[in-house]
Design an enzyme around this catalytic site. Structure first.
Site, PDB file in Angstrom:
ATOM      1  N   CYS A 202       0.842  -1.192   0.000  1.00 37.91           N
ATOM      2  CA  CYS A 202       0.000   0.000   0.000  1.00 37.91           C
ATOM      3  C   CYS A 202       0.888   1.258   0.000  1.00 37.91           C
ATOM      4  O   CYS A 202       2.077   1.180   0.310  1.00 37.91           O
ATOM      5  CB  CYS A 202      -0.919   0.004   1.222  1.00 37.91           C
ATOM      6  SG  CYS A 202      -0.079   0.263   2.791  1.00 37.91           S
TER       7      CYS A 202
ATOM      8  N   CYS B  42       2.875   1.804   3.190  1.00 32.48           N
ATOM      9  CA  CYS B  42       3.961   0.837   3.343  1.00 32.48           C
ATOM     10  C   CYS B  42       5.171   1.254   2.511  1.00 32.48           C
ATOM     11  O   CYS B  42       6.307   1.188   2.975  1.00 32.48           O
ATOM     12  CB  CYS B  42       3.499  -0.559   2.928  1.00 32.48           C
ATOM     13  SG  CYS B  42       2.124  -1.198   3.913  1.00 32.48           S
TER      14      CYS B  42
END
Length: 76
Positions: free
Chosen positions: A10, A13
């Site tokens: 994501c 992240c």
């Protein structure tokens, strides 16, 4: 120092991985940084929400994105 950035890919992240790499370089830390994207590997750290940061086997961050300064403080 062994650093693992846990996250499935994501945006948060990816941001944590970049901030971690930048902080390690700025601080001059000798570290091995790996990105862990496999959900089964992530669950071994008892992390239910990513991003997460594991330093030398200890989970320091889970489910949040720290500021750059806070991250540098954790790593130093």
């Amino acid at each position: 120092m062994d650093i693992k950035v846990l996250g499935t890919g994501c945006p948060k992240c990816k941001t944590l991985e970049k901030l971690t790499r930048d902080a390690v370089e700025e601080l001059g830390i000798d570290a091995n940084i790996t990105k862990v994207e496999d959900i089964m590997d992530i669950m071994q750290y008892n992390v239910a929400k990513t991003p997460a940061l594991v330093v030398d086997g200890k989970v320091l961050i889970k489910g949040t994105l720290p500021s750059y300064d806070a991250l540098k403080k954790m790593l130093s």
